[in-house]
Design a protein around this motif. Sequence first.
Motif, PDB file in Angstrom:
ATOM      1  N   ALA A 331       0.473  -1.360   0.113  1.00  0.00           N
ATOM      2  CA  ALA A 331       0.649  -0.486  -0.282  1.00  0.00           C
ATOM      3  C   ALA A 331       0.933   1.368  -0.290  1.00  0.00           C
ATOM      4  O   ALA A 331       1.976   1.283  -0.024  1.00  0.00           O
ATOM      5  CB  ALA A 331      -1.145  -0.070   1.330  1.00  0.00           C
ATOM      6  N   PRO A 332       0.319   2.481  -0.506  1.00  0.00           N
ATOM      7  CA  PRO A 332       1.252   3.713  -0.502  1.00  0.00           C
ATOM      8  C   PRO A 332       1.983   3.485   1.216  1.00  0.00           C
ATOM      9  O   PRO A 332       1.090   3.386   2.495  1.00  0.00           O
ATOM     10  CB  PRO A 332       0.411   4.327  -0.587  1.00  0.00           C
ATOM     11  N   LEU A 357      -2.137   9.304  -0.229  1.00  0.00           N
ATOM     12  CA  LEU A 357      -2.611   8.284  -0.831  1.00  0.00           C
ATOM     13  C   LEU A 357      -1.270   9.041  -2.277  1.00  0.00           C
ATOM     14  O   LEU A 357      -0.771   7.636  -3.450  1.00  0.00           O
ATOM     15  CB  LEU A 357      -3.626   8.787  -2.137  1.00  0.00           C
ATOM     16  N   HIS A 359       2.739   9.363  -4.140  1.00  0.00           N
ATOM     17  CA  HIS A 359       4.062   9.082  -4.896  1.00  0.00           C
ATOM     18  C   HIS A 359       5.578  10.039  -5.251  1.00  0.00           C
ATOM     19  O   HIS A 359       4.888  10.253  -5.656  1.00  0.00           O
ATOM     20  CB  HIS A 359       3.563   7.583  -5.467  1.00  0.00           C
ATOM     21  N   TYR A 365      -2.355   7.804  -8.550  1.00  0.00           N
ATOM     22  CA  TYR A 365      -2.665   7.528  -7.199  1.00  0.00           C
ATOM     23  C   TYR A 365      -2.928   6.283  -7.432  1.00  0.00           C
ATOM     24  O   TYR A 365      -3.718   5.921  -8.759  1.00  0.00           O
ATOM     25  CB  TYR A 365      -3.501   8.740  -6.823  1.00  0.00           C
ATOM     26  N   LEU A 366      -3.043   5.082  -6.628  1.00  0.00           N
ATOM     27  CA  LEU A 366      -3.369   3.859  -5.984  1.00  0.00           C
ATOM     28  C   LEU A 366      -4.738   4.190  -5.649  1.00  0.00           C
ATOM     29  O   LEU A 366      -4.986   5.481  -4.111  1.00  0.00           O
ATOM     30  CB  LEU A 366      -2.929   2.917  -5.797  1.00  0.00           C
ATOM     31  N   VAL A 367      -6.115   3.767  -6.233  1.00  0.00           N
ATOM     32  CA  VAL A 367      -7.082   4.415  -5.490  1.00  0.00           C
ATOM     33  C   VAL A 367      -8.216   3.450  -4.925  1.00  0.00           C
ATOM     34  O   VAL A 367      -8.379   2.156  -5.290  1.00  0.00           O
ATOM     35  CB  VAL A 367      -7.677   5.072  -6.083  1.00  0.00           C
ATOM     36  N   SER A 371      -5.963   0.939  -3.009  1.00  0.00           N
ATOM     37  CA  SER A 371      -4.575   1.163  -2.215  1.00  0.00           C
ATOM     38  C   SER A 371      -4.438   0.692  -1.290  1.00  0.00           C
ATOM     39  O   SER A 371      -3.313   1.329  -0.347  1.00  0.00           O
ATOM     40  CB  SER A 371      -5.141   2.547  -2.313  1.00  0.00           C
ATOM     41  N   TYR A 372      -4.955  -0.364  -0.420  1.00  0.00           N
ATOM     42  CA  TYR A 372      -4.889  -0.578   0.544  1.00  0.00           C
ATOM     43  C   TYR A 372      -4.774  -2.618   0.180  1.00  0.00           C
ATOM     44  O   TYR A 372      -3.884  -2.260   1.388  1.00  0.00           O
ATOM     45  CB  TYR A 372      -5.820  -1.980   1.432  1.00  0.00           C
ATOM     46  N   GLN A 386     -11.337   9.043  -0.663  1.00  0.00           N
ATOM     47  CA  GLN A 386     -10.111   8.819  -1.392  1.00  0.00           C
ATOM     48  C   GLN A 386     -10.136  10.197  -2.892  1.00  0.00           C
ATOM     49  O   GLN A 386      -9.287  11.353  -3.101  1.00  0.00           O
ATOM     50  CB  GLN A 386      -9.712   7.856  -2.083  1.00  0.00           C
TER      51      GLN A 386
END
Length: 454
Positions: A331-332, A357, A359, A365-367, A371-372, A386
């Motif tokens: 995850a981030p 979130l 990087h 962005y991973l959402v 993201s988890y 988010q």
Amino acid sequence: MNASTENLPVVVIGTGPIGLAAAARLIERDLEPLVLEAGPAAASAVRDWSHVRLFSTWSEVVDPEAEKLLAPTGWVKPDGATYPSGGDWAELYLQPLADALGRRVRYNATVTGVSRAGRDRIVDADRDAQPFVVHLAGPGRREERIFARAVIDASGTWSTPSPAGGSGLAALGEKAASDRISYRVPDLKDPAVRARYAGKRIAVIGSGASAFTALAYLADLAKDEQGTHALWILRRGISGSTFGGGEADQLPARGALGLAAKAAVDGGYADAVTGFRTDAVERDTDGRLILVGEDGRRLDPVDEVIVLTGFRPDLTFVDELRLGLDERLQAPTALAPLIDPNQHSCGTVYPHGVNELSHPEKDVYLVGMKSYGRAPTFLAMTGYEQVRSVAAHLAGDQEAAERVELTLPETGVCGGAGLFDEPAATDETGGGCCAAPATLTIGAAPVPASSGGC
């Protein structure tokens, strides 16, 4: 960012609930989204579990800004107090939302790679000024590339389920036995699927909501089909928190799942095997499967195995981007400590947005569930918040991006790890578990708001 880059769309990967909400939020901010979906229709992953009912109500799974986008189309919101199935969610909300987005959504567009135009992950020079380049495989596997000012990856984790092996790798023989192993909750209303499990001995590996659902379904099948029996395999022991929060859960349907699993065990429809980490899968002379544990235990043969040990993110197509990911959860980096089930009881989660979130690679962005990473306890409303924050940031409204108001329902479980199939963390705070929902500014000292399930 140069002028030509500013005129490019924001590419959103995935037409699940969070990807489509991201598109709606971008439009609200006068930013142009381009949503790419690998399947032939919206919410392809959600449709794969169309038979499973959510434990959140309609009022909790519709994004407010998406609802505004739907209003001019004549869309009628379902009764907010009722619970949709995955199929309901896809057909009654997600597909209409994708239709409202029109040409901003492209189907049969599989993203195969994302990078900076003319820059691999090594090159520093003038990096942030370059647009993103997104490679696609379209119909007939036709290759294509498009350019973007920013990338929001809402592709989820559905395509990469975790294996049965206790080490995180596939157990020895697991791949060879794939004809008798499934990684999804079975749809027992499908005659072919029902026939596969009816009258059989079935191992269910996992300890979260998906495993609870499978156990409940199989218990109902056992009442109608003699000889059907489940073997519930847990990597940890059974404690007071194993079955979730029950009646104390503020999402009643989520609490009911755990109670249904408990009823399956108490009613004799399932036997629990605890502290078992699968090391190998073998076949007996009749072709049935024998699960072998890391401690040498060999379980009695089963006809089928259902592996429900969670999911993990597919990071292969974003490998050329400079992502900052936690070494455990994937995850981030800034988000991981807030959701790490090794550290938090009750599946606690803190309100979060663009700061958590972000990087090293600017404007990617991973959402949503992706993201988890490998952590569980994700809720749709978390993802909606988010993308609201991310869209505000991309539009230059940093004050709105950092203002997050998020209220999440309590699990009613202390020391429980939700869907995470590992030993639960303990509550060492000395105070009450699952603290009250909170509002805070991103980047402030975290104040816990409870969560659980996904």
